[in-house]
Design a protein around this motif. Structure first.
Motif, short mmCIF file in Angstrom:
data_model
loop_
_atom_site.label_atom_id
_atom_site.label_comp_id
_atom_site.label_asym_id
_atom_site.label_seq_id
_atom_site.Cartn_x
_atom_site.Cartn_y
_atom_site.Cartn_z
N ASP A 62 -8.81 -11.06 7.19
CA ASP A 62 -7.41 -10.68 7.17
C ASP A 62 -7.69 -9.22 7.29
OD1 ASP A 62 -6.29 -13.02 6.66
OD2 ASP A 62 -6.28 -13.02 4.38
N GLU A 63 -6.74 -8.47 8.14
CA GLU A 63 -6.43 -7.21 8.20
C GLU A 63 -6.30 -6.48 6.96
OE1 GLU A 63 -4.32 -3.89 11.24
OE2 GLU A 63 -4.35 -5.97 11.41
N ARG A 64 -6.75 -5.59 6.66
CA ARG A 64 -6.66 -4.98 5.29
C ARG A 64 -5.98 -3.62 5.30
NH1 ARG A 64 -11.82 -6.56 1.70
NH2 ARG A 64 -11.81 -8.88 1.91
N VAL A 65 -5.71 -3.04 4.35
CA VAL A 65 -5.06 -1.66 4.02
C VAL A 65 -3.74 -1.83 4.91
CG1 VAL A 65 -5.47 0.86 3.87
CG2 VAL A 65 -7.27 -1.14 4.02
N GLN A 66 -3.00 -2.72 4.68
CA GLN A 66 -1.73 -2.65 5.62
C GLN A 66 -0.42 -2.13 4.66
OE1 GLN A 66 -1.64 -6.90 6.36
NE2 GLN A 66 -1.83 -6.66 8.52
N PRO A 67 0.28 -1.23 5.07
CA PRO A 67 1.44 -0.75 4.28
C PRO A 67 2.55 -1.81 3.84
CG PRO A 67 1.71 0.19 6.58
CD PRO A 67 0.31 -0.86 6.34
N ILE A 68 2.66 -2.11 2.77
CA ILE A 68 3.74 -2.97 2.19
C ILE A 68 4.62 -2.42 1.20
CG2 ILE A 68 4.05 -5.25 1.00
CD1 ILE A 68 1.33 -6.14 2.05
N TYR A 69 6.01 -2.77 1.23
CA TYR A 69 6.95 -2.02 0.47
C TYR A 69 7.92 -3.12 -0.07
CZ TYR A 69 5.82 2.79 2.02
OH TYR A 69 5.21 3.82 2.18
N SER A 70 8.14 -3.00 -1.30
CA SER A 70 9.13 -3.93 -2.20
C SER A 70 10.19 -2.90 -2.11
CB SER A 70 8.56 -4.03 -3.47
OG SER A 70 7.38 -5.09 -3.50
N ALA A 112 -0.71 -8.15 -3.52
CA ALA A 112 -1.10 -7.48 -2.34
C ALA A 112 -2.35 -6.39 -2.71
CB ALA A 112 -0.02 -6.71 -2.03
N LEU A 113 -2.32 -5.69 -3.89
CA LEU A 113 -3.34 -4.90 -4.19
C LEU A 113 -4.68 -5.81 -4.26
CD1 LEU A 113 -1.61 -2.55 -6.89
CD2 LEU A 113 -2.43 -1.97 -4.64
N LYS A 114 -4.60 -6.78 -4.75
CA LYS A 114 -5.78 -7.67 -4.86
C LYS A 114 -6.40 -7.83 -3.34
CE LYS A 114 -6.26 -8.19 -9.45
NZ LYS A 114 -7.20 -7.47 -9.98
N LYS A 115 -5.39 -8.01 -2.51
CA LYS A 115 -5.73 -8.45 -0.94
C LYS A 115 -6.07 -6.95 -0.39
CE LYS A 115 -4.52 -12.91 -0.80
NZ LYS A 115 -5.79 -13.73 -0.34
N LYS A 116 -6.23 -5.95 -0.97
CA LYS A 116 -6.56 -4.44 -0.58
C LYS A 116 -5.42 -4.02 0.36
CE LYS A 116 -10.65 -5.55 -2.38
NZ LYS A 116 -10.93 -4.91 -3.58
N ASP A 117 -4.13 -4.35 0.34
CA ASP A 117 -3.16 -3.88 1.01
C ASP A 117 -2.63 -2.53 0.23
OD1 ASP A 117 -3.17 -5.33 3.33
OD2 ASP A 117 -2.17 -7.20 2.40
N ARG A 118 -2.13 -1.81 1.10
CA ARG A 118 -1.15 -0.45 0.31
C ARG A 118 0.04 -0.77 -0.22
NH1 ARG A 118 -0.78 3.73 4.09
NH2 ARG A 118 -1.29 2.36 5.87
N VAL A 119 0.44 -0.65 -1.49
CA VAL A 119 1.78 -1.17 -1.76
C VAL A 119 2.59 0.00 -2.33
CG1 VAL A 119 2.75 -2.53 -3.54
CG2 VAL A 119 0.52 -3.33 -2.62
N GLY A 120 3.85 0.01 -1.96
CA GLY A 120 4.90 0.83 -2.31
C GLY A 120 6.07 0.22 -2.74
N LEU A 121 6.99 1.04 -3.28
CA LEU A 121 8.02 0.68 -3.97
C LEU A 121 9.31 1.77 -3.54
CD1 LEU A 121 9.60 -1.10 -6.29
CD2 LEU A 121 9.18 0.49 -7.71
N ILE A 122 10.55 0.96 -3.65
CA ILE A 122 11.83 1.82 -3.03
C ILE A 122 12.82 0.87 -3.93
CG2 ILE A 122 13.42 2.75 -1.38
CD1 ILE A 122 11.18 2.56 0.69
N ALA A 144 3.27 4.15 -0.31
CA ALA A 144 2.23 2.99 -0.15
C ALA A 144 0.87 3.43 -0.42
CB ALA A 144 2.39 2.19 0.94
N ASN A 145 0.26 2.91 -1.56
CA ASN A 145 -1.20 3.13 -1.71
C ASN A 145 -1.84 1.92 -2.16
OD1 ASN A 145 -3.42 4.65 -3.14
ND2 ASN A 145 -2.26 6.36 -2.94
N ALA A 146 -3.28 1.98 -2.19
CA ALA A 146 -4.15 0.95 -2.28
C ALA A 146 -5.01 1.48 -3.75
CB ALA A 146 -5.06 0.50 -1.06
N ARG A 147 -4.73 2.21 -4.17
CA ARG A 147 -5.58 2.68 -5.30
C ARG A 147 -5.26 1.82 -6.63
NH1 ARG A 147 -6.18 9.31 -4.75
NH2 ARG A 147 -7.32 9.16 -2.79
N LEU A 148 -6.22 1.63 -7.64
CA LEU A 148 -5.85 0.80 -8.78
C LEU A 148 -4.69 1.40 -9.57
CD1 LEU A 148 -9.46 -0.52 -9.72
CD2 LEU A 148 -7.63 -1.92 -8.61
N PRO A 149 -4.87 2.59 -9.74
CA PRO A 149 -3.59 3.13 -10.68
C PRO A 149 -2.25 3.15 -9.76
CG PRO A 149 -5.44 4.67 -10.52
CD PRO A 149 -5.76 3.71 -9.24
N GLN A 150 -2.09 2.49 -8.89
CA GLN A 150 -0.95 2.38 -8.32
C GLN A 150 0.01 1.11 -9.02
OE1 GLN A 150 0.62 4.15 -5.96
NE2 GLN A 150 1.77 3.16 -4.65
#
Length: 443
Positions: free
Chosen positions: A234-242, A274-284, A296-302
């Protein structure tokens, strides 16, 4: 002296005894012998009362504490633990009254316990909050009394403890556990059949039965003289926004929770997966304006930052501005992203007003619109009408249900992914859709 008076309570047995003696005084008007007996009983009752009072106030006491978790999980059962220790040199009976936060509107809490000598007694109870925010507990009241039960002594502990109610992290952990163990289907989540692969190469390996023949690497096969295939991941580090609509349409309640709270709980669970899948996750979150934006960020503190942002989201009574949302996404989210939009449409006309903006967003991003079935209306379609009025209501309910299905098809016709789900199944449906998109390599 004031503390003594505040802590002293009279038991029911004392009032029953006084009522009985007063009746004897009344009947002594006709039977004089009862008059002397009544005074004797008054003296005996006074001596017993003083004995009971001295036993409770002479020495000893109890200690108690209320143990709260660091934070409460919204819409889940949260454990509250009470610990009581008897410091008297004789056993006691007790009544525990905990002043539960006003948000629960619960005023009948009472727990009766037996307290052995110098022993610690532990019990717990559970609370299910339905709103995010700060919840303040009042006094933990412990009323102790001896076997005589004429007097009660009150002890007060743990005054004004505060706990914050966050989006449902219990649900988040549960879905995370199921996903990691590939047991999602046990809870209603469907398995996604992989119908292709992404273009992120991982390694070359020997062909085994079941591998996609389209991935055969002919050059490696010629060198090894065995069939070799390219393996992709699976392609990783994809930006995903909720993206959460915080407008008035999300104020609608179902089973005690608003659609906004269902969306907040779902976005937290979805972001964690999504973070477990190594994607970058953001919120709006938005209504008339962008209320919160988390890049969007893939770091654990996100995940903690997302939880804090979700904690502060509130809905008003305004119509949401989807045109403004499109402009802000175009300005601040320049890379093609997966946009999971939590909103709701009750009428086709409302969808048609916003559809041009949603189509514009879908040109730049992979847009998934998640909206809700009206479960109360759906129940009407399954009822058995008994008269003309109920039949008319059922016809209207069927029309509303049909409109929802039409909306989902309308989205698909314009190339927009859509998820129509009940509020209770929102988290499961959102994660399913994400896993399907990942499996199909659509982003």
């Amino acid at each position: 002296m004031i503390n003594f008076i505040k802590s002293l309570y009279l038991g029911k047995r004392l009032f029953y005894a006084l009522f009985g003696i007063s009746m004897l005084f009344l009947f002594s008007f006709w039977f004089e012998i009862l008059y002397s007996i009544s005074w004797v009983l008054i003296v005996v009752l006074g001596l017993i009362f003083l004995t009971d009072l001295v036993m409770l106030y002479r020495t000893g006491g109890v200690t108690a504490s209320r143990i709260l978790p660091e934070k409460f999980s919204n819409s889940d059962e949260n454990r509250v633990e009470i610990i009581i220790t008897n410091l008297y040199d004789f056993p006691l009976n007790s009544e525990v009254i905990d002043e539960i936060p006003v948000q629960f509107q619960k005023r009948d809490f009472l727990k009766q316990l037996y307290l052995p000598v110098s022993k610690r007694v532990v019990f717990d109870y559970y609370l299910k909050p339905l709103n995010r925010g700060e919840y303040t507990f009042g006094n933990l009241n412990i009323f102790v009394f001896t076997k005589i039960r004429l007097v009660k002594r009150r002890f007060v502990f743990s005054k004004d403890q505060m706990v914050k109610v966050y989006p449902s992290f219990i649900q988040m952990k549960k879905l995370d556990f199921l996903a990691l163990d590939r047991k999602i289907s046990l809870q209603g989540l469907k398995k996604i059949r992989r119908i292709g692969h992404t273009m992120e190469f991982e390694q070359i390996k020997e062909y085994v039965r079941g591998d996609d023949v389209r991935t055969i690497n002919w050059k490696a096969t010629a060198k090894k003289k065995d069939l070799m295939v390219n393996q992709f991941q699976d392609e990783r580090v994809q930006p995903i926004y909720s993206v959460i609509d915080a407008g008035r349409v999300m104020k609608m309640p179902f089973a005690g929770l608003s659609l906004l709270d269902y969306s907040i709980n779902s976005s937290l669970a979805f972001s964690n997966v999504a973070l477990k899948k190594k994607d970058r996750v953001g919120l709006i979150s938005f209504s008339r304006k962008i209320d919160s934006f988390l890049k969007a960020n893939a770091r654990l503190p996100q995940l903690n930052r997302i939880m804090e942002s979700l904690y502060n989201i509130n809905t008003g009574f305004y119509d949401s501005d989807f045109g403004m949302l499109y402009a802000q996404l175009k300005k601040h989210v320049t890379q093609r992203s997966l946009v999971m939009l939590y909103t709701n449409f009750e009428h086709i006309s409302a969808l048609q007003r916003q559809l041009p903006f949603l189509k514009a967003i879908a040109k730049n991003h992979l847009l998934v619109v998640i909206f809700f079935e009206n479960t109360e209306v759906k129940k009407l379609t399954l009822s058995d009408p008994k008269n003309l009025s109920e039949s008319a209501r059922q016809t209207l309910a069927e029309q509303f249900t049909h409109d929802k299905i039409f909306m989902a098809r309308e989205f698909q016709k314009h190339g927009i992914q859509a998820v129509l789900t009940s509020p209770q199944e929102l988290s499961v449906s959102a994660i399913n859709k994400y896993l399907e998109i990942k499996a199909r390599g659509l982003l």
